[in-house]
Design a protein around this motif. Sequence first.
Motif, mmCIF file in Angstrom:
data_model
loop_
_atom_site.group_PDB
_atom_site.id
_atom_site.type_symbol
_atom_site.label_atom_id
_atom_site.label_comp_id
_atom_site.label_asym_id
_atom_site.label_seq_id
_atom_site.Cartn_x
_atom_site.Cartn_y
_atom_site.Cartn_z
ATOM 1 N N LEU A 97 -11.020 5.401 2.715
ATOM 2 C CA LEU A 97 -9.700 5.638 2.110
ATOM 3 C C LEU A 97 -9.707 5.200 0.645
ATOM 4 O O LEU A 97 -9.134 5.869 -0.223
ATOM 5 C CB LEU A 97 -8.617 4.892 2.893
ATOM 6 C CG LEU A 97 -8.376 5.383 4.334
ATOM 7 C CD1 LEU A 97 -7.266 4.568 5.003
ATOM 8 C CD2 LEU A 97 -8.022 6.869 4.369
ATOM 9 N N GLY A 135 0.829 -1.201 0.000
ATOM 10 C CA GLY A 135 0.000 0.000 0.000
ATOM 11 C C GLY A 135 0.859 1.244 0.000
ATOM 12 O O GLY A 135 2.053 1.198 0.300
ATOM 13 N N VAL A 188 0.232 3.707 2.014
ATOM 14 C CA VAL A 188 0.378 4.004 3.441
ATOM 15 C C VAL A 188 -0.032 2.750 4.216
ATOM 16 O O VAL A 188 -0.726 1.882 3.692
ATOM 17 C CB VAL A 188 -0.554 5.166 3.887
ATOM 18 C CG1 VAL A 188 -0.223 6.464 3.173
ATOM 19 C CG2 VAL A 188 -2.024 4.809 3.703
ATOM 20 N N VAL A 200 -6.858 5.986 -2.075
ATOM 21 C CA VAL A 200 -5.671 5.595 -1.294
ATOM 22 C C VAL A 200 -5.591 4.070 -1.238
ATOM 23 O O VAL A 200 -6.549 3.401 -0.865
ATOM 24 C CB VAL A 200 -5.759 6.136 0.161
ATOM 25 C CG1 VAL A 200 -4.575 5.646 0.981
ATOM 26 C CG2 VAL A 200 -5.848 7.648 0.158
ATOM 27 N N TYR A 225 -5.067 12.970 8.441
ATOM 28 C CA TYR A 225 -4.967 12.380 7.110
ATOM 29 C C TYR A 225 -6.249 12.646 6.314
ATOM 30 O O TYR A 225 -6.204 13.031 5.136
ATOM 31 C CB TYR A 225 -4.688 10.874 7.224
ATOM 32 C CG TYR A 225 -4.283 10.253 5.916
ATOM 33 C CD1 TYR A 225 -3.107 10.641 5.269
ATOM 34 C CD2 TYR A 225 -5.064 9.274 5.315
ATOM 35 C CE1 TYR A 225 -2.737 10.084 4.059
ATOM 36 C CE2 TYR A 225 -4.691 8.694 4.111
ATOM 37 C CZ TYR A 225 -3.530 9.102 3.484
ATOM 38 O OH TYR A 225 -3.157 8.545 2.288
ATOM 39 N N LEU A 232 -11.493 1.878 5.976
ATOM 40 C CA LEU A 232 -10.758 1.461 4.775
ATOM 41 C C LEU A 232 -11.562 1.778 3.503
ATOM 42 O O LEU A 232 -10.988 2.171 2.473
ATOM 43 C CB LEU A 232 -10.423 -0.027 4.849
ATOM 44 C CG LEU A 232 -9.253 -0.364 5.783
ATOM 45 C CD1 LEU A 232 -9.166 -1.868 6.034
ATOM 46 C CD2 LEU A 232 -7.923 0.147 5.220
ATOM 47 N N ALA A 290 -4.322 1.435 0.835
ATOM 48 C CA ALA A 290 -3.814 1.338 2.214
ATOM 49 C C ALA A 290 -3.505 -0.101 2.590
ATOM 50 O O ALA A 290 -4.339 -0.987 2.413
ATOM 51 C CB ALA A 290 -4.837 1.908 3.189
ATOM 52 N N PHE A 309 -2.366 1.499 7.162
ATOM 53 C CA PHE A 309 -3.478 1.907 8.013
ATOM 54 C C PHE A 309 -3.384 1.106 9.307
ATOM 55 O O PHE A 309 -3.541 -0.112 9.306
ATOM 56 C CB PHE A 309 -4.825 1.651 7.320
ATOM 57 C CG PHE A 309 -6.011 1.962 8.206
ATOM 58 C CD1 PHE A 309 -6.258 3.268 8.590
ATOM 59 C CD2 PHE A 309 -6.854 0.960 8.659
ATOM 60 C CE1 PHE A 309 -7.339 3.569 9.418
ATOM 61 C CE2 PHE A 309 -7.929 1.251 9.486
ATOM 62 C CZ PHE A 309 -8.172 2.565 9.868
#
Length: 358
Positions: A156, A131, A133, A161, A234, A153, A163, A135
């Motif tokens: 995101l 990912g 980032v 994103v 974020y 999630l 993640a 999480f």
Amino acid sequence: MNITENAKNIIDNCRFCWMCRHVCPIGNATGQERNTARARAFAVSMVVRGSTELSEVADNMYECSLCGACTNNCMTGFDPKVFVEETKTELVLGGLIPDYIRALLEKYMACGNVYGAEVSDEVKALYREDGDVLFLAGTDAVLKAPETVGVALALLEKAGVKAAFTKEQDTGYALKFLTGKTEETRKAAIAFAAVLNKYKTAVVYDPADLAMLLHEYKEWGIEIKAELISFNEYLLSLIEDKKLAVKKGDTVYTLQDHFAYARELDDTESGRKLIEAVGTSRDMLLCGKEANLAGHLIMAEYMPEVIKNVALDRWQNAINMDCKTVVTENPAEYVFLKETCPDGCRVLSVEEMLLENM
Ligand code: SF4
Ligand code: SF4
């Protein structure tokens, strides 16, 4: 008893002014004077002076949520977290912890968490190692509020994103809460830092975990190479970058400030900015730096009725200010405010609030 000079000074600095008396959420829920910062300090000072046995104060130490509301109201900067944590460590080292705490630690040894719980198949289905980032949902969200993990999630993902979300979620927070800053807590922290350091950025959902990563890890010299960012911050950055397309409506929302955001992370604004992005913010009593606790998952394992009353007291604070939609920024408070939600009111996590405005 072997506690530091710092802890002894904190105990001795109390001026008996009782300004902290009305702010302890546990004291308010039990109605017992022993559940106040001053009384907890007095109990430990009796042990230090040899007037009472260490085992006599054990229950009182585990009745403190370490929320810091008393510190915020104390003219001497009194911080019970220091002597409560050190006293817990002494209890552990002396084999004097209460049976109900021993039971939680045994579950931790057997299952890797103090709840003795298994990760649900729904949550396991969300695991992915790669990912942009990481999480970090945290143990409490994964095991006690798993629905929040899926929603966070999903939000995101809507923002584009990718993640990572992995099975390692234990920052060591529960061990620190139950045993203080022991070697076992430090080892759990070192192991978790190795997970974090596989990623450039970690988005931390639970402010209690973030406070530990930023403060205790640093104190122990545990290096975290990943950039840490709170979930609130974020989300704000995703809104500012127009990756999360939220719309502003006319709903009034009330933030349940979590004490770790408000006091340990010095952030009373990010939750309110998220509310202002989609509606109007109306504060309840005891908010911002004065944030009052609304739930604690570990304590609820051994004092469920008290923690339920803590949440009910919080609802009273909200209702007194005509606040009907409360927004939480921590899984423990989400769980307990939902469980005690009065008719005509509702509880949303920050991610649920954003999703209902997209
Ligand atoms: S506010 Fe501080 S000084 Fe006053 S009683 Fe409480 S702990 Fe002691
Ligand atoms: S830290 Fe919180 S729970 Fe503990 S004595 Fe202070 S106000 Fe009460």
